[in-house]
Design a protein around this motif. Structure first.
Motif, PDB file in Angstrom:
ATOM      1  N   GLU A 154       3.961  59.132 -25.545  1.00 38.12           N
ATOM      2  CA  GLU A 154       3.290  59.039 -26.834  1.00 38.12           C
ATOM      3  C   GLU A 154       1.799  59.308 -26.735  1.00 38.12           C
ATOM      4  O   GLU A 154       1.164  59.674 -27.728  1.00 38.12           O
ATOM      5  CB  GLU A 154       3.520  57.642 -27.425  1.00 38.12           C
ATOM      6  CG  GLU A 154       4.983  57.334 -27.714  1.00 38.12           C
ATOM      7  CD  GLU A 154       5.157  55.986 -28.382  1.00 38.12           C
ATOM      8  OE1 GLU A 154       4.125  55.341 -28.679  1.00 38.12           O
ATOM      9  OE2 GLU A 154       6.304  55.576 -28.602  1.00 38.12           O
ATOM     10  N   GLU A 155       1.206  59.116 -25.563  1.00 35.83           N
ATOM     11  CA  GLU A 155      -0.235  59.323 -25.419  1.00 35.83           C
ATOM     12  C   GLU A 155      -0.644  60.754 -25.728  1.00 35.83           C
ATOM     13  O   GLU A 155      -1.755  61.000 -26.224  1.00 35.83           O
ATOM     14  CB  GLU A 155      -0.683  58.952 -23.995  1.00 35.83           C
ATOM     15  CG  GLU A 155      -0.471  57.491 -23.612  1.00 35.83           C
ATOM     16  CD  GLU A 155       0.974  57.193 -23.246  1.00 35.83           C
ATOM     17  OE1 GLU A 155       1.758  58.176 -23.130  1.00 35.83           O
ATOM     18  OE2 GLU A 155       1.310  56.013 -23.080  1.00 35.83           O
ATOM     19  N   SER A 156       0.213  61.716 -25.439  1.00 39.49           N
ATOM     20  CA  SER A 156      -0.107  63.130 -25.660  1.00 39.49           C
ATOM     21  C   SER A 156       0.425  63.655 -26.992  1.00 39.49           C
ATOM     22  O   SER A 156       0.341  64.857 -27.262  1.00 39.49           O
ATOM     23  CB  SER A 156       0.466  63.970 -24.512  1.00 39.49           C
ATOM     24  OG  SER A 156      -0.075  63.558 -23.271  1.00 39.49           O
ATOM     25  N   GLY A 157       0.975  62.780 -27.810  1.00 40.99           N
ATOM     26  CA  GLY A 157       1.480  63.201 -29.108  1.00 40.99           C
ATOM     27  C   GLY A 157       2.982  63.371 -29.167  1.00 40.99           C
ATOM     28  O   GLY A 157       3.536  63.605 -30.247  1.00 40.99           O
ATOM     29  N   PHE A 158       3.658  63.245 -28.035  1.00 43.68           N
ATOM     30  CA  PHE A 158       5.118  63.357 -28.000  1.00 43.68           C
ATOM     31  C   PHE A 158       5.712  61.978 -28.301  1.00 43.68           C
ATOM     32  O   PHE A 158       6.209  61.282 -27.402  1.00 43.68           O
ATOM     33  CB  PHE A 158       5.570  63.878 -26.634  1.00 43.68           C
ATOM     34  CG  PHE A 158       5.100  65.273 -26.323  1.00 43.68           C
ATOM     35  CD1 PHE A 158       5.929  66.368 -26.533  1.00 43.68           C
ATOM     36  CD2 PHE A 158       3.813  65.505 -25.850  1.00 43.68           C
ATOM     37  CE1 PHE A 158       5.500  67.656 -26.253  1.00 43.68           C
ATOM     38  CE2 PHE A 158       3.373  66.788 -25.569  1.00 43.68           C
ATOM     39  CZ  PHE A 158       4.218  67.865 -25.776  1.00 43.68           C
ATOM     40  N   LYS A 159       5.673  61.606 -29.577  1.00 39.87           N
ATOM     41  CA  LYS A 159       6.013  60.251 -29.988  1.00 39.87           C
ATOM     42  C   LYS A 159       7.512  59.987 -30.013  1.00 39.87           C
ATOM     43  O   LYS A 159       7.923  58.825 -29.958  1.00 39.87           O
ATOM     44  CB  LYS A 159       5.411  59.979 -31.369  1.00 39.87           C
ATOM     45  CG  LYS A 159       3.888  60.102 -31.382  1.00 39.87           C
ATOM     46  CD  LYS A 159       3.344  59.849 -32.779  1.00 39.87           C
ATOM     47  CE  LYS A 159       1.829  60.006 -32.796  1.00 39.87           C
ATOM     48  NZ  LYS A 159       1.266  59.765 -34.145  1.00 39.87           N
ATOM     49  N   SER A 160       8.304  61.009 -30.103  1.00 39.54           N
ATOM     50  CA  SER A 160       9.756  60.833 -30.137  1.00 39.54           C
ATOM     51  C   SER A 160      10.407  62.122 -29.642  1.00 39.54           C
ATOM     52  O   SER A 160       9.751  63.166 -29.521  1.00 39.54           O
ATOM     53  CB  SER A 160      10.243  60.500 -31.542  1.00 39.54           C
ATOM     54  OG  SER A 160       9.994  61.578 -32.424  1.00 39.54           O
TER      55      SER A 160
END
Length: 254
Positions: A154-160
């Motif tokens: 999630e830190e890089s924007g890949f939340k799901s």
């Protein structure tokens, strides 16, 4: 005369599309908009006569009226006439939106292009292969999207996983919105590999259709009943015909 009429029809279709596009441009002189309006009326009246003439001249009008091109002809002709029946200031915007349906006229051009029959058949014959290929690409995107979700987090924007799959599809198709980007070296390496694979994936459907198109021209599937005469634009020739049944033109003359 038939060929002259078809050429005139194509010119009017293209003019109508140009008029539609110019009407959406802001800041033109008032006289220009007036010219476009009256010009569109002239073209609409011509297409109305053509539509009525087709219905009168054929034995089964319902087959034409409910056919694909018959519905296209109707949709592209009606909107301008609806302005007489829809009144009121609030309805003017709806009428203007309906007039955009005139762009459907450009679909009528394909009926006069002989090679479009072969191209349509090649796309139809390639349908199963393309669907299998797209399914394989989708599976690959799901796998790589899941991998990127595990690597980046999630830190890089890949939340799901769905968002990661979305990123993979955007990257593989070389669109690259840039709303999500990998930050770790391993993630960037995988992203680079996906980008390279994407270039090859884009070319595969084109190659499939091209191969079917080339095979269609060489095989016995190419029947002359789908060929359009280059001289008078007539179609529906019998299998094995060498000359046009209407004007006598050599159908093999390319």
């Amino acid at each position: 005369m038939g060929k002259i009429f078809d050429i005139t029809l194509l010119i009017l279709i293209l003019l109508s599309i140009i008029f539609v596009m110019l009407e959406s441009v802001k800041g033109l002189p008032i006289d220009t908009y007036r010219f476009l309006y009256y010009g569109e009326w002239v073209i609409t009246i011509f297409f109305t006569f053509e539509y009525v003439a087709r219905i009168i001249s054929i034995k089964k009008p319902s087959r034409y009226i409910f056919s694909f091109y018959g519905l296209i002809d109707l949709l592209s002709t009606l909107p301008l006439y609806l302005s007489f029946f829809i009144t009121g200031t609030s309805a003017l915007l709806a009428v203007r939106a309906l007039r955009l349906l005139r762009v459907f006229r450009i679909l009528k051009i394909s009926r006069y292009i002989g090679e479009s029959n072969r191209l349509a058949r090649a796309i139809k014959d390639s349908g199963a292969k393309i669907l299998v290929f797209l399914f394989a690409v989708l599976v690959l995107c799901i796998i790589m999207g899941t991998v990127m979700y595990l690597i980046e987090g999630e830190e890089s924007g890949f939340k799901s996983i769905p968002i990661s799959v979305y990123w993979c599809i955007v990257t593989m198709t070389t669109v690259g919105y840039g709303d999500i980007a990998p930050a770790t070296p391993l993630g960037q390496l995988i992203a680079a590999m996906i980008m390279i694979v994407g270039y090859g994936i884009i070319a595969v459907p084109t190659g499939i259709v091209s191969a079917e198109y080339a095979a269609d021209r060489k095989s016995k599937k190419v029947n002359l009943n789908t060929q359009v005469c280059a001289n008078c634009n007539c179609s529906d020739h019998r299998d094995g015909a060498k000359f046009c049944y209407k004007c006598g033109e050599d159908l093999h003359n390319e």
